[in-house]
Design an enzyme around this catalytic site. Structure first.
Site, PDB file in Angstrom:
ATOM      1  N   PRO A   1       0.854  -1.206   0.000  1.00 15.42           N
ATOM      2  CA  PRO A   1       0.000   0.000   0.000  1.00 15.42           C
ATOM      3  C   PRO A   1       0.882   1.246   0.000  1.00 15.42           C
ATOM      4  CG  PRO A   1       0.091  -0.929   2.192  1.00 15.42           C
ATOM      5  CD  PRO A   1       0.890  -1.852   1.327  1.00 15.42           C
TER       6      PRO A   1
ATOM      7  N   ASP B   1       6.115   2.641   1.742  1.00 17.60           N
ATOM      8  CA  ASP B   1       5.171   1.616   2.166  1.00 17.60           C
ATOM      9  C   ASP B   1       4.456   2.128   3.415  1.00 17.60           C
ATOM     10  OD1 ASP B   1       3.838  -0.617   3.099  1.00 17.60           O
ATOM     11  OD2 ASP B   1       5.468  -2.010   2.642  1.00 17.60           O
ATOM     12  N   HIS B   2       3.154   2.350   3.302  1.00 13.74           N
ATOM     13  CA  HIS B   2       2.414   2.932   4.417  1.00 13.74           C
ATOM     14  C   HIS B   2       2.282   1.968   5.598  1.00 13.74           C
ATOM     15  CE1 HIS B   2       0.328   6.341   5.920  1.00 13.74           C
ATOM     16  NE2 HIS B   2      -0.074   6.804   4.738  1.00 13.74           N
ATOM     17  N   ARG B   3       2.676   0.723   5.411  1.00  8.76           N
ATOM     18  CA  ARG B   3       2.642  -0.228   6.524  1.00  8.76           C
ATOM     19  C   ARG B   3       3.796   0.001   7.493  1.00  8.76           C
ATOM     20  NH1 ARG B   3       2.706  -5.729   3.184  1.00  8.76           N
ATOM     21  NH2 ARG B   3       4.378  -4.503   2.211  1.00  8.76           N
TER      22      ARG B   3
ATOM     23  N   CYS C   1       5.432   2.960   8.069  1.00  5.91           N
ATOM     24  CA  CYS C   1       5.435   4.268   8.728  1.00  5.91           C
ATOM     25  C   CYS C   1       4.232   5.072   8.262  1.00  5.91           C
ATOM     26  CB  CYS C   1       6.730   5.038   8.448  1.00  5.91           C
ATOM     27  SG  CYS C   1       6.901   5.558   6.731  1.00  5.91           S
TER      28      CYS C   1
END
Length: 497
Positions: free
Chosen positions: A290, A467-469, A471
């Site tokens: 994501p 990658d929004h997972r 941070c």
């Protein structure tokens, strides 16, 4: 008695399951030594030469240049001890002709004097491994000159590749003999095949006569122009001469008009090799990660001035110049030390974020074979000069297609300088399984407010895809802002140098 042994495409490591034949290094009838390279193949990682673990005479090859073979498929067969079976004295009328026994002695010398198939094989079929046996000169066995033809043992069932078709001397080679075509890129070979361009009739514009894609494109345009001129010649003839035929055959005219209106067939290009590997990685990145992108414009005037001062201080013979990419790479390693969340990966099976201890910095490089990402190992321990030297070394290997799989894997963060293509910005796709990529646009003069006044400054756009997972936006924004601050004020880096 000769023993025919089959050599299969070995496992080249790095999880690779197939390879494309780029160039055969031996022909049927050649004498090969143990661990002598016999074929050059391209994998999804790099081009490598594959050594044969047997010494003897090549009896068959499997696969044309450009063919893709899976790991474990037959590559070639070698008759071990074949020349020993042809030990016959020459005929009295031809005392000057070499005997089969002399060829046998040469074969024994080149293959290390092995007496059996079991002892002739090195067993080291992986690329880079070998017994250290000296490479022998390639010699062609000519049974018709010996007293009796060679009688090898029955070969395996697969049909061998036919001998190369002879080409006129004008088409290439030396002294009328066909020589290898100076082409490195399989993409260039494929493009020439699709448009029926004979590479042996082209003169390469690259180093040492290397045929580049531009040479093939020029040949395609010339062929197209010649075809257009040929088709236009009948139209230049007087219309009166064609009128009776056209009037007598309206159905023919209707068919010709329908053919002209029909669309041309779509061109299909296989996704394999480097292009296929890139496609798989990018698709996996978009489907699993994501990602989000943030960007900022930065005034790079001071960075360019600092670079000019560094290179001027080194003097004419003070070593290689420091590149802008090297300075940006050093800024990235400093930023990753402050924001280690972006130097990580995600273990989806364990649902864990894995923060990596060191920075292995990848950088995107465009080559004739496609986009590759060489990796600078332990970039966090290097200064700007050291990083620049390693980038230059890896870039040269990438251009010549000599990067090893190990030099293309294991990256933890990627720097993508697409500004060299003359574009300002982009939304980079993360190089899976990494967590972030920094994109750099072109540095160009733009109006900018500096010290409260409008001025012309050197401005660059920086884009960070993350990658929004691993941070949130605050961390990503802090990383990007620190990079921009270092670009605008290189003195900020003094704390970490």
């Amino acid at each position: 008695m000769a023993q025919v042994l089959e050599f299969k495409l070995p496992d080249l490591g790095e999880g690779l399951t197939e390879a494309e034949i780029v160039r055969w290094l031996v022909e049927v009838g050649d004498v090969v030594a143990i661990d002598q390279p016999v074929v050059e193949v391209e994998t999804a990682k790099a081009m490598v030469e594959v050594p044969c673990p047997y010494g003897g005479v090549v009896t068959a090859r499997f696969g044309e240049e450009g063919a893709e073979l899976p790991v474990g498929a037959p590559l070639l067969t070698v008759a071990v001890g074949a020349t020993e079976a042809s030990s016959v004295s020459p005929e009295p009328s031809e005392p000057s002709e070499p005997s089969a026994s002399s060829a046998s002695s040469v074969d024994e010398e080149s293959s290390g004097g092995s007496d059996s198939g079991a002892e002739s094989g090195s067993g080291n079929v992986l690329v880079g491994y070998g017994t250290g046996a000296p490479a022998a000169r390639r010699r062609r066995i000519r049974p018709e000159r010996a007293g009796a033809p060679v009688a090898p043992a029955p070969a395996p069932a697969p049909v061998p590749v036919a001998e190369p078709v002879s080409v006129p001397a004008a088409a290439g080679g030396v002294n009328g003999r066909q020589g290898p075509v100076a082409v490195v890129s399989p993409l260039v070979r494929r493009l020439a095949r699709q448009h029926e361009i004979d590479l042996r009739r082209l003169t390469g514009s690259g180093p040492d006569g290397l045929i580049l894609r531009a040479d093939v494109d020029s040949a395609i345009r010339r062929a197209s122009d010649e075809a257009t001129e040929t088709a236009a010649r009948p139209a230049a003839e007087p219309a009166v001469a064609e009128a009776p035929t056209a009037a007598a055959s309206p159905a023919v005219a209707s068919t010709a008009a329908a053919s002209a209106a029909a669309p041309a067939a779509a061109e299909r290009i296989p996704l394999r090799g480097v292009r296929g590997a890139v496609a798989d990685k990018l698709s996996r990145s978009r489907s699993e990660i994501p990602d989000a992108t943030c960007w900022v414009d930065a005034d790079a005037t001071e960075l360019m001035a600092a670079r000019a001062a560094m290179n001027a201080a080194s003097g004419p013979s003070g070593g290689p110049k420091v590149s802008v990419l090297a300075l940006l790479a050093r800024i990235c390693t400093a930023a990753l030390a402050r924001y280690p969340e972006l130097n990580s990966t995600v273990d989806t099976a364990a649902r864990e974020i894995v923060r990596l201890p060191g920075v292995h910095l990848g950088f995107a490089a465009q080559t004739d074979r496609g986009l590759v990402v060489p990796v600078v190992r332990d970039a966090h321990t290097r200064n700007a000069e050291s990083i620049g030297a390693e980038i230059a070394r890896l870039t040269e290997l990438a251009r010549t297609g000599k990067l090893s799989p190990a030099q293309l894997t294991g990256g933890t963060f990627t720097l993508n300088n697409y500004g060299v293509f003359g574009v300002d910005g982009s939304t980079p796709i993360i190089n899976h399984p990494e967590a972030a990529m920094l994109g750099v646009g072109r540095i160009m003069p733009k109006p900018w407010v500096h010290n409260g006044e409008l001025a012309v400054r050197q401005v660059v756009q920086l884009s960070l895809t993350f990658d929004h997972r691993v941070c949130d936006g605050g961390t990503a924004g802090g990383f990007l802002r620190y990079v921009a601050d270092c670009v605008e004020q290189p003195a900020v880096l003094l704390r970490t140098l």
